[in-house]
Design a protein around this motif. Structure first.
Motif, short mmCIF file in Angstrom:
data_model
loop_
_atom_site.label_atom_id
_atom_site.label_comp_id
_atom_site.label_asym_id
_atom_site.label_seq_id
_atom_site.Cartn_x
_atom_site.Cartn_y
_atom_site.Cartn_z
N GLN A 1 -48.14 53.83 -3.45
CA GLN A 1 -47.38 54.23 -2.35
C GLN A 1 -48.17 54.63 -1.10
O GLN A 1 -48.01 54.56 -0.14
N SER A 2 -49.24 55.55 -1.73
CA SER A 2 -50.24 55.85 -0.58
C SER A 2 -51.02 54.91 0.14
O SER A 2 -51.16 54.87 1.65
N VAL A 3 -51.19 53.78 -0.52
CA VAL A 3 -51.93 52.77 0.18
C VAL A 3 -51.22 51.88 1.10
O VAL A 3 -51.44 51.52 2.07
N SER A 4 -49.83 51.71 0.42
CA SER A 4 -49.03 50.67 1.28
C SER A 4 -48.19 51.60 2.29
O SER A 4 -47.71 50.77 3.22
N VAL A 5 -47.63 52.61 2.33
CA VAL A 5 -47.08 53.33 3.19
C VAL A 5 -47.81 54.36 3.77
O VAL A 5 -47.71 54.72 5.16
N GLY A 6 -48.34 55.37 2.85
CA GLY A 6 -49.20 56.62 3.62
C GLY A 6 -49.18 57.58 2.84
O GLY A 6 -48.25 57.84 1.75
N TYR A 7 -50.19 58.65 2.93
CA TYR A 7 -50.43 59.76 1.86
C TYR A 7 -49.15 60.46 1.77
O TYR A 7 -48.80 60.93 0.80
N TRP A 8 -48.43 60.63 3.05
CA TRP A 8 -47.51 61.55 3.07
C TRP A 8 -46.31 61.28 2.20
O TRP A 8 -45.45 62.14 1.28
#
Length: 745
Positions: A682-689
């Protein structure tokens, strides 16, 4: 041996020189804290001292135990830096879209969205800090975003948030809430604003946020590649080394009977029993706090319907869980050192038992006092600046108030004195293994003195400065000198049982210590990639943290050596399960510290993984797996040495051993690791938040995986209870004779 000592000394001197030089560069290039933040129309948004006041508010309410900043902290609440940055970006994009197109940003076609994103990036990445005046100027739209975020955070901390496991009235003072939001704003600004004359932010573009152009830097990618290449090269060199190594662990002809049988147990040795009782109780208490803390992840406001957070908030249980782990492990190691002390010189030094008892009392005061102070700080019961002195400093693993830190440091110096008064006279004795004793004394001094960096920052120190010194404690103290101390103690114990030659034991301990510290000291910097540090910290941290893994590849050799020693004579079978605990240390060293450590250590991996459950995988596998298991092993050895002729119920100990280790493995494989890997995606594909957001963490799949932890936790807890029951029964039953002043064989 002389060559090895020269290598060992050179490793220490060169490594600390590099770490110090990079530290000076870190301090020179820290993100500036503005005297004030104003908008372009002249309105003061954040007045002087407000940012630092906000850092203090954050610390007093639990700091890193309530979410994280720059990726460092707890896992349930958001990373506040990433959360603020994303909310600010969405606010600005929506205002741009409404002003230009009378629509929301989400309703616009992709081409128009791209234009607005570029305008946003140009705005937030431009560094408008004026070093001469100390003033940061921001656009009015960012000022309005600040006010919107202030409203949001005021609601979160005043009314509580179950998704974040934040209790009601965590902070309800409007003035303090504005200060707190100012601090979070500053961490967010530093994460996106480019360094002067550079194209990357103060935090090397961490956290990941595509909306503002926070993507991995070129250095993160390049130095990841370099670290992997050096890891492969290092493993190759170690293979060649071990292939030609003449085997300096060298066994000797073990005696026909246990050399410890018939030895007198001195008063100071018997006095260590109460240390081990406390170790057992703190071990169980830590597990209880861990169960409650994990449960808060699925029921943030209570414990099976009971509103526990009103009396014992998540921030307190997690603080105690992490701190108790260090306390009981360190106490076990300190007690083992005290027990071994009379063996070193062959007699009981005068007033040694008094010193052991005084140190025990001091440790109790620190443990209980710091826990009470932390609870009082979080519950807003400490006026003025007392939160810093006796309450909660807010920094993970060194949360205890400054007064308790000072007391603990004094206690460690007393411990060093008690060890040294046994070790120094032994150096004058004929036939003693002077190299092993010197190494034991050096590692003991390292443990005592390397806690002192925890005192090198003040109440209002810059966060980057605090992080530099904090990791000296967490990494160099726990993962550095404790690691070498463990190697020396194990070597000393086998030498005491006369199954290996003391000279060979000293050679092996010195060699492994030099190899480990050659990567471990400078490897401290891998914790500081994104803590407001320049690229030089990332480069050295990446390279040397990879080299830390190299010696762990061959821990299996050490494990089989230990098993072989235990089979040298029939009487050594009574040490079988102690040796198995040593073998488990080697296993977790490879898996928990090695595999799971390197999984997150390279810059590009940590960029997306820092502060996710992948970090918890490494923390559990290394902290308990390596250091906790060794603490239990050392306790068992001391209990065996007190009564070597006593028959143990080994079936009970076997059950405890397997259930503890299987439980830990299941906890990681069934819950922590899959959650962490899904978060990473999820962090890679969307963002760390997004990887830390309640929208992702509260999905049915993530809830299921968190509940799956129950299996491993239950098995682990059952094993721990069995182990504690076994150990306490040994300590409370049976009479141990003590003879003061008798010469020890």
């Amino acid at each position: 041996m002389r060559k090895l000592w020269i290598i060992f000394a050179a490793v220490l001197l060169v490594s600390f020189a590099i770490l110090g030089l990079i530290g000076s560069e870190i301090f020179r290039q820290i993100p500036p804290i503005p005297n004030e933040v104003v908008s372009t129309d002249g309105t003061v948004i954040i007045p002087k001292e407000s940012i630092m006041d906000g850092q203090n508010v954050w610390q007093a309410m639990g700091g890193m135990q309530v979410g994280s900043i720059w990726g460092h902290g707890s896992y349930v609440a958001p990373d506040w830096t990433a959360d603020y940055l994303h909310r600010e970006a969405l606010f600005i994009l929506d205002e741009f879209a409404n002003n230009d197109f009378a629509q929301s940003y989400e309703a616009l076609p992709s081409e128009e969205q791209a234009k607005l994103r570029q305008r946003l990036q140009d705005m937030v990445r431009k560094n408008n800090y004026d070093a001469a005046s100390g003033r940061l100027t921001i656009e009015p739209v960012r000022a309005r975003a600040f006010e919107a975020n202030l409203i949001h955070y005021s609601d979160v901390f005043t009314n509580g948030n179950e998704d974040y496991a934040i209790q009601r009235n965590a902070q309800s003072d409007p003035v303090k809430l504005r200060h707190l939001t100012a601090f979070i704003f500053w961490t967010s600004w530093a994460s996106a604003a480019n360094r002067p004359d550079n194209t990357i932010s103060y935090t090397s573009n961490f956290p990941s946020e595509p909306l503002v152009g926070n993507v991995p830097t070129e250095s993160s990618i390049i130095w990841t590649g370099v670290s992997v290449i050096l890891l492969i090269a290092g493993i190759g060199m170690m293979v060649w080394f071990y292939a030609g190594w003449p085997g300096y662990h060298g066994s000797q002809n073990a005696p026909d009977t246990d050399p410890l049988i018939g030895q007198a147990v001195t008063p100071s040795q018997k006095a260590t029993v109460k240390y081990f009782i406390v170790v057992s109780l703190l071990f169980l208490l830590q597990i209880v706090m861990g169960i409650i803390t994990a449960h808060y992840g699925v029921e943030g406001g209570g414990f099976y319907g009971f509103p526990l957070s009103d009396y014992l908030p998540y921030v307190v249980t997690r603080t105690w869980h992490t701190q108790l782990g260090i306390f009981w492990i360190a106490t076990a190691w300190l007690a083992a050192g005290l027990y071994i002390a009379p063996y070193i010189c062959g007699y009981e030094p005068k007033f040694q038992r008094l010193g052991v008892n005084v140190l025990f009392g001091a440790l109790l005061v620190v443990v209980l006092g710091s826990m009470i102070g932390q609870w009082a700080s979080v519950m807003h019961l400490l006026p003025g600046d007392l939160w810093f002195w006796i309450g909660h400093q807010g920094y993970e693993y060194v949360d205890l108030g400054r007064l308790w830190q000072i007391a603990l440091f004094i206690g460690l110096i007393l411990w060093l004195f008690l060890i040294a008064r046994s070790a120094i006279p032994a150096l004058k004795q004929e036939g003693s293994s002077k190299s092993l004793i010197i190494l034991y004394l050096i590692t003991t001094a390292g443990i005592a003195f390397f806690y002192s960096p925890g005192l090198f920052w003040g109440m209002r120190s810059h966060l980057t400065v605090v992080e530099y010194w904090r990791w000296w404690v967490v990494h160099l103290w726990v993962e550095g000198f404790f690691e070498v101390f463990a190697t020396v103690v194990i070597a000393f114990l086998f030498a005491k049982l006369k199954v290996i030659d003391p000279v060979h034991a000293a050679y092996a301990a010195l060699l492994s210590g030099a190899i480990y510290l050659s990567g471990g000291i400078i490897g401290t910097l891998h914790h500081l990639y994104f803590a407001g540090t320049p690229t030089i910290a990332l480069a050295f941290g990446a390279v040397f943290s990879a080299l830390e893994i190299v010696p762990l590849v061959f821990v299996g050799y050490e494990a089989f050596e230990n098993i072989r020693h235990s089979q040298a004579r029939p009487w050594l079978q009574q040490y079988k399960w102690i040796v198995y605990f040593f073998v488990a240390v080697a296993f977790w060293n490879l898996v928990g510290a090695g595999v799971f450590g390197f999984m997150i250590n390279p810059p590009i991996a940590l960029y997306y993984m820092q502060g996710l459950n992948t970090t918890a995988v490494h923390a559990h596998g290394a902290l308990y797996g390596v250091y906790g298991t060794l603490g239990l092993a050392l306790m068992l050895f001391c209990l065996r040495a007190m009564q070597p002729e006593r028959k143990w119920n080994e079936k009970v100990l076997a059950i405890a051993f397997w259930t503890i280790n299987i439980g830990m493995l299941l906890e990681i494989l069934l819950s922590l690791l899959p959650i962490g890997l899904l978060q990473t995606y999820q962090s890679v594909s969307v963002g760390y938040w997004s990887a830390r957001s309640p929208e992702f963490m509260q999905t049915d799949l993530m809830e299921f995986l968190r509940w799956m932890r129950l299996f491993g936790d239950t098995i682990f807890a059952a094993g721990a209870i069995i182990f504690v029951w076994f150990a306490v029964k040994l300590m409370l039953t049976g009479r141990v004779e003590e003879k003061e002043g008798k010469k020890l064989p």
